[in-house]
Design a protein around this motif. Structure first.
Motif, PDB file in Angstrom:
ATOM      1  N   LEU A  19      19.701   6.301 -29.349  1.00 14.08           N
ATOM      2  CA  LEU A  19      20.561   6.429 -28.372  1.00 14.08           C
ATOM      3  C   LEU A  19      19.613   7.889 -28.223  1.00 14.08           C
ATOM      4  CD1 LEU A  19      24.504   7.481 -27.599  1.00 14.08           C
ATOM      5  CD2 LEU A  19      22.385   9.675 -27.629  1.00 14.08           C
ATOM      6  N   LEU A  20      19.198   8.720 -28.588  1.00 12.74           N
ATOM      7  CA  LEU A  20      18.198   9.592 -29.141  1.00 12.74           C
ATOM      8  C   LEU A  20      17.214   9.264 -27.886  1.00 12.74           C
ATOM      9  CD1 LEU A  20      18.534  11.735 -32.272  1.00 12.74           C
ATOM     10  CD2 LEU A  20      19.768  11.621 -30.049  1.00 12.74           C
ATOM     11  N   ASP A  21      16.783   8.059 -28.636  1.00 15.59           N
ATOM     12  CA  ASP A  21      15.557   7.456 -27.485  1.00 15.59           C
ATOM     13  C   ASP A  21      16.218   7.588 -26.227  1.00 15.59           C
ATOM     14  OD1 ASP A  21      14.162   7.733 -29.993  1.00 15.59           O
ATOM     15  OD2 ASP A  21      13.574   5.035 -29.454  1.00 15.59           O
ATOM     16  N   GLY A  65      22.936  20.982 -30.634  1.00 16.73           N
ATOM     17  CA  GLY A  65      22.121  20.543 -31.769  1.00 16.73           C
ATOM     18  C   GLY A  65      21.862  18.932 -31.744  1.00 16.73           C
ATOM     19  N   PRO A  66      21.458  18.091 -31.799  1.00 15.29           N
ATOM     20  CA  PRO A  66      20.594  16.577 -31.866  1.00 15.29           C
ATOM     21  C   PRO A  66      21.272  16.160 -33.364  1.00 15.29           C
ATOM     22  CG  PRO A  66      18.652  18.159 -31.884  1.00 15.29           C
ATOM     23  CD  PRO A  66      19.522  18.707 -31.570  1.00 15.29           C
ATOM     24  N   ALA A  67      20.942  17.475 -34.339  1.00 21.27           N
ATOM     25  CA  ALA A  67      21.898  17.267 -35.304  1.00 21.27           C
ATOM     26  C   ALA A  67      23.136  17.015 -35.667  1.00 21.27           C
ATOM     27  CB  ALA A  67      20.779  18.674 -37.099  1.00 21.27           C
ATOM     28  N   GLU A  68      23.982  17.825 -34.673  1.00 23.23           N
ATOM     29  CA  GLU A  68      25.284  17.510 -34.991  1.00 23.23           C
ATOM     30  C   GLU A  68      26.018  16.943 -33.791  1.00 23.23           C
ATOM     31  OE1 GLU A  68      26.881  20.104 -36.565  1.00 23.23           O
ATOM     32  OE2 GLU A  68      24.972  21.624 -36.915  1.00 23.23           O
ATOM     33  N   LEU A  69      25.263  15.488 -33.431  1.00 23.02           N
ATOM     34  CA  LEU A  69      25.709  15.126 -32.773  1.00 23.02           C
ATOM     35  C   LEU A  69      26.042  13.182 -33.333  1.00 23.02           C
ATOM     36  CD1 LEU A  69      23.517  13.888 -29.214  1.00 23.02           C
ATOM     37  CD2 LEU A  69      24.805  12.157 -30.708  1.00 23.02           C
ATOM     38  N   SER A  70      27.061  12.885 -33.276  1.00 17.17           N
ATOM     39  CA  SER A  70      27.290  11.413 -34.343  1.00 17.17           C
ATOM     40  C   SER A  70      28.586  11.022 -33.057  1.00 17.17           C
ATOM     41  CB  SER A  70      28.503  12.077 -35.099  1.00 17.17           C
ATOM     42  OG  SER A  70      29.981  11.742 -35.436  1.00 17.17           O
ATOM     43  N   THR A  73      25.960  10.865 -20.704  1.00 16.41           N
ATOM     44  CA  THR A  73      25.982  11.951 -20.561  1.00 16.41           C
ATOM     45  C   THR A  73      27.101  12.639 -21.829  1.00 16.41           C
ATOM     46  OG1 THR A  73      27.348  10.136 -18.864  1.00 16.41           O
ATOM     47  CG2 THR A  73      27.435  12.188 -18.711  1.00 16.41           C
ATOM     48  N   LEU A  74      27.829  11.552 -22.070  1.00 16.76           N
ATOM     49  CA  LEU A  74      28.176  12.656 -23.660  1.00 16.76           C
ATOM     50  C   LEU A  74      27.964  13.225 -24.575  1.00 16.76           C
ATOM     51  CD1 LEU A  74      31.831  10.724 -24.324  1.00 16.76           C
ATOM     52  CD2 LEU A  74      31.765  13.115 -23.235  1.00 16.76           C
ATOM     53  N   ALA A  75      26.838  12.473 -25.111  1.00 16.16           N
ATOM     54  CA  ALA A  75      25.527  12.986 -26.022  1.00 16.16           C
ATOM     55  C   ALA A  75      24.445  13.844 -25.064  1.00 16.16           C
ATOM     56  CB  ALA A  75      24.398  11.944 -25.831  1.00 16.16           C
ATOM     57  N   GLU A  76      24.706  14.228 -23.749  1.00 12.32           N
ATOM     58  CA  GLU A  76      23.523  15.043 -22.937  1.00 12.32           C
ATOM     59  C   GLU A  76      24.054  15.848 -23.416  1.00 12.32           C
ATOM     60  OE1 GLU A  76      21.223  14.156 -20.320  1.00 12.32           O
ATOM     61  OE2 GLU A  76      20.861  16.782 -19.304  1.00 12.32           O
ATOM     62  N   ASP A  77      25.766  16.404 -23.277  1.00 10.77           N
ATOM     63  CA  ASP A  77      26.753  17.527 -23.658  1.00 10.77           C
ATOM     64  C   ASP A  77      26.716  18.211 -24.414  1.00 10.77           C
ATOM     65  OD1 ASP A  77      26.916  16.744 -20.335  1.00 10.77           O
ATOM     66  OD2 ASP A  77      29.213  16.399 -21.134  1.00 10.77           O
ATOM     67  N   THR A  78      26.927  17.236 -25.679  1.00  9.14           N
ATOM     68  CA  THR A  78      26.679  17.790 -26.762  1.00  9.14           C
ATOM     69  C   THR A  78      25.528  17.826 -27.430  1.00  9.14           C
ATOM     70  OG1 THR A  78      26.561  15.720 -28.206  1.00  9.14           O
ATOM     71  CG2 THR A  78      28.710  16.593 -27.902  1.00  9.14           C
ATOM     72  N   LEU A  79      24.511  17.637 -26.682  1.00 10.82           N
ATOM     73  CA  LEU A  79      23.106  17.952 -27.733  1.00 10.82           C
ATOM     74  C   LEU A  79      23.185  19.186 -26.800  1.00 10.82           C
ATOM     75  CD1 LEU A  79      20.359  17.378 -28.384  1.00 10.82           C
ATOM     76  CD2 LEU A  79      19.552  16.710 -25.902  1.00 10.82           C
ATOM     77  N   ARG A  80      23.263  19.876 -25.808  1.00 12.10           N
ATOM     78  CA  ARG A  80      23.423  21.090 -24.843  1.00 12.10           C
ATOM     79  C   ARG A  80      24.130  22.316 -25.684  1.00 12.10           C
ATOM     80  NH1 ARG A  80      20.706  21.651 -20.078  1.00 12.10           N
ATOM     81  NH2 ARG A  80      21.879  19.363 -19.373  1.00 12.10           N
ATOM     82  N   ALA A  81      24.896  21.674 -26.239  1.00  4.10           N
ATOM     83  CA  ALA A  81      26.029  22.967 -26.563  1.00  4.10           C
ATOM     84  C   ALA A  81      25.590  22.918 -27.903  1.00  4.10           C
ATOM     85  CB  ALA A  81      27.512  22.140 -26.422  1.00  4.10           C
TER      86      ALA A  81
END
Lengths: 197, 197
Positions: free
Chosen positions: A57-59, A27-32, A17-25
């Motif tokens: 995780l991205l998968d 983008g995937p590059a900024e996801l740590s 859930t957290l990952a999807e939030d930051t993905l939306r906000a």
DNA sequence: CTACATTGTTATCGCTGCCTACATTTGGAG
DNA sequence: CTCCAAATGTAGGCAGCGATAACAATGTAG
């Protein structure tokens, strides 16, 4: 005051859930992974128990996306009649709605498509979507509302149109209102292309 | 034996070429400024003289890509007659040829499109491509080979088709031979859609 | 109750982008 | 020609990252 329990409870779901939030906000590059761990209140290495690598995780995120998308499209087909035009319109609108609401996720979903070592689970998830569209065309042909022709060839323009519309809708090359109007135009365009001569 | 000169000569150009190579081979995520510096035989901080951030380098790469693409499309239009069908086919083939040969680069080019702080240079480069396609449609309308209608709306399906075809061609959702055959099918499809009623 | 699998923690490695301070080279103004 | 400033490259260091290994706490099956 009670100390945070040693075990999180459902860290895997929380991370997604957290990952999807930051993905939306952002983008995937900024996801740590480390940042997700911080937000979930666990140690930096904890996520590795559930996702061995960041790519894993991205998968997982992508697979979840495909599931949501296909079931949304299934549902939209259930709510509509049998004419090809109506079904195509429904599918297109649902797809674009998903694209508009989950742009970054969709990008991620298709971005993994050409990776040689994408998980098999991810690949089958993509195929299910492909089949759904192909079936739509085949049905249209059976009803005589779509020109005859080999299925794999005939389904291509539909894919092309959906992919293209998505790209335009998500990547903001056009202002939103133009897209809105353009969707109808494009759907009409597609129908004209599929119509029997 | 002569020591390597303190100054590289044309580090900026060298970095861009190296960057495009590794972009093609391993994608933008795997691109590291430090690694580029190593390959160029230069200290890790040297690239920062020419590209303040990694994003700046990627932007420069994207701009170069747009320039190459638009001039290729211009050239292809010069080599062809005036009929709308011929011109659209030429443009589509050139675009797809570029996409097939520079998939990752094209992805990069469009990936920066929705970034609020993309460089103005990048934005104008994108607009020039957009104008080229719009002009094509307008020309077809003048010649009576394209249905009348507002230009911005009419150009959308063309964009949609090109974007979609590109996505399929680059991201490998379809086998290459199917694409090859599908291009013609799709071009015919587009022409049918644009034909005056 | 005990043995084991699961899930989290701590510590560390090598990598990255980026920054500041310093060195060398180049080119133009006087 | 000379000198000085701008351009270009170097050295060193910082914090953040993903990944891994060794260890600790917890849940569970027998």
């Amino acid at each position: 005051m009670k100390a945070r329990p040693y075990h999180h409870g459902d860290l895997r779901a929380a991370l997604l859930t957290l990952a999807e939030d930051t993905l939306r906000a952002r983008g995937p590059a900024e996801l740590s992974l480390r940042e997700l761990a911080r937000e979930a209140g666990v140690s930096p290495a904890a996520p590795s128990r559930h996702f061995k690598t960041k790519q894993a995780l991205l998968d997982a995120l992508a697979i979840e996306g495909f599931q949501r998308l296909t079931s949304a499209m299934d549902a939209s087909l259930d709510r509509v009649g049998e004419s090809f035009g109506a079904r195509l319109t429904a599918v297109a609108r649902t797809y674009l709605g998903f694209a508009a609401a989950n742009g970054a996720l969709l990008e991620l979903m298709y971005g993994r498509k050409h990776d040689p070592d994408a998980s098999t689970e991810l690949i089958t998830a993509m195929h299910r979507l492909k089949d759904l569209a192909t079936d739509l065309i085949a049905d249209g042909q059976r009803r005589g509302e779509v020109r005859p022709g080999p299925l794999d060839l005939m389904s291509l323009p539909l894919f092309v149109a959906l992919q293209g519309l998505t790209q335009l809708a998500t990547s903001g090359g056009f202002p939103a209102d133009q897209i809105e109007a353009g969707v109808d135009e494009t759907i009409a365009f597609i129908l004209r292309g599929y119509a029997p001569s």
